[in-house]
Write an enzyme that holds these catalytic residues in place. Sequence first.
Site, PDB file in Angstrom:
ATOM      1  CG  ASP A 277      -2.126   0.944   1.002  1.00  0.00           C
ATOM      2  OD1 ASP A 277      -3.151   0.464   0.491  1.00  0.00           O
ATOM      3  OD2 ASP A 277      -2.019   2.128   1.336  1.00  0.00           O
ATOM      4  CG  HIS A 324     -13.503   0.404  -8.994  1.00  0.00           C
ATOM      5  ND1 HIS A 324     -14.769   0.505  -8.443  1.00  0.00           N
ATOM      6  CD2 HIS A 324     -12.647   0.488  -7.946  1.00  0.00           C
ATOM      7  CE1 HIS A 324     -14.669   0.644  -7.131  1.00  0.00           C
ATOM      8  NE2 HIS A 324     -13.400   0.619  -6.807  1.00  0.00           N
TER       9      HIS A 324
END
Length: 423
Positions: A277, A324
């Site tokens: 991350d 997305h």
Amino acid sequence: MAYSQIITLSARIAENTAKVNHYLAANNLPQPSFGIDAPLQSLIPPTEPDIAAARQAVIHDCLELRQLMLGPKEHLSSFQHNELVSQHVILRFRLAEAVPIGGETTFKQLGIASGLNEAQLRKFLRYAMAQRIFTEPRPGVVAHTAASRLLVEDQGLYNWLRFSTDDLWHAACRTGDALAQFPGSEEPNETGFALSNETSKDMFHFLSEHPQRAERFAAAMRFFTQRPGLEPVHVVENYAWEAIREGGTIVDVGGSHGIISIELARQFPSLNFVVQDLDEPVVRYAEQQCPSDLSGRVQYMVHDFFEEQPIRGAEVYFLRAVLHNWSAKYAKKILRALVPALKPGSRIILNEPVIPEPSQVPPEMAARLRANDLVMLELQNGGDREMVDWETLFAEAHHGFRFHGGKKPPGSNLWILEAEWAG
């Protein structure tokens, strides 16, 4: 005489409502209500798919029947721009917390507690009452319903609704302006969100400079990912993880706290995981929270997925609800950053929405799917994709990818999509 659509719908609504009512009565469960002690969500468990389907059918059919009964002209004028305004005021001024649960207060007392003009406050709350948020048991007196009570007791829901009314709503309002100012843009900083916040930065960089809002966003996302249909079990049980060689590595790209990797590590003890991350505080916190019995097989590292992937030769690179967020331009950049690390046979596994063709889902479900798609456009110029779009994305990212399609596990809101690196 042939039955009309409105008669067919009303009969089906009555039949399915009777099924739900019979189930509740047979199991001594309370009826749906907005009373202060009413159930806060559906009491139909996942183990009763037929009853759950009947409930969903009632919701879908009631929507269609309402639209048909309104007719085109009244339907178009039925959409209300004020739909969220009362929630926005209630949340921003924390009005729900000023009403005692199980007790009462007055408009005057709420005005004093919040600093709002009493006459104006009354307008907002009475509109909210029409939406079953608060009730007025006697003139001038305010009490909770089950819905308003949730705004006090469910902090996750509170944060989600604050994000919806403070961020999403404002971004949606400015998206038309963004389309006019930046026609055809794929840039994440040329959006309704950017305009509504008067920034030249994309949402993630903007939030990184506003820690309080960033924390609210993170809390809202934690609430969102706890919704039914997003549970890790759908990923764990619907891909052949057991076929990966013993000792194989799975890289969880953009994996935040690593909830999927942790569940997979529990079920498949021969596999190793690296959760990546960009947000270093998130990574360090996740490291501390990782179960001690898995710490040797679930590792965490800071990594920007737009930069070259440092873990080379892994069996699987897994991305959940990452692409997305981004337009095709940037989604392809994320995929290309993986290429130097891939070996022949490496798999790219996505856990993402796939938008069906319009005729494949009922209108209510289609509206919800398309609304989520618009959210990504409003925030980042991203969006959900149809299956053909996913195939095109991999083909245009690199000729070495072979897209194999995917499947939607029963009960899941996300698909499992797979591509293979052929070199």
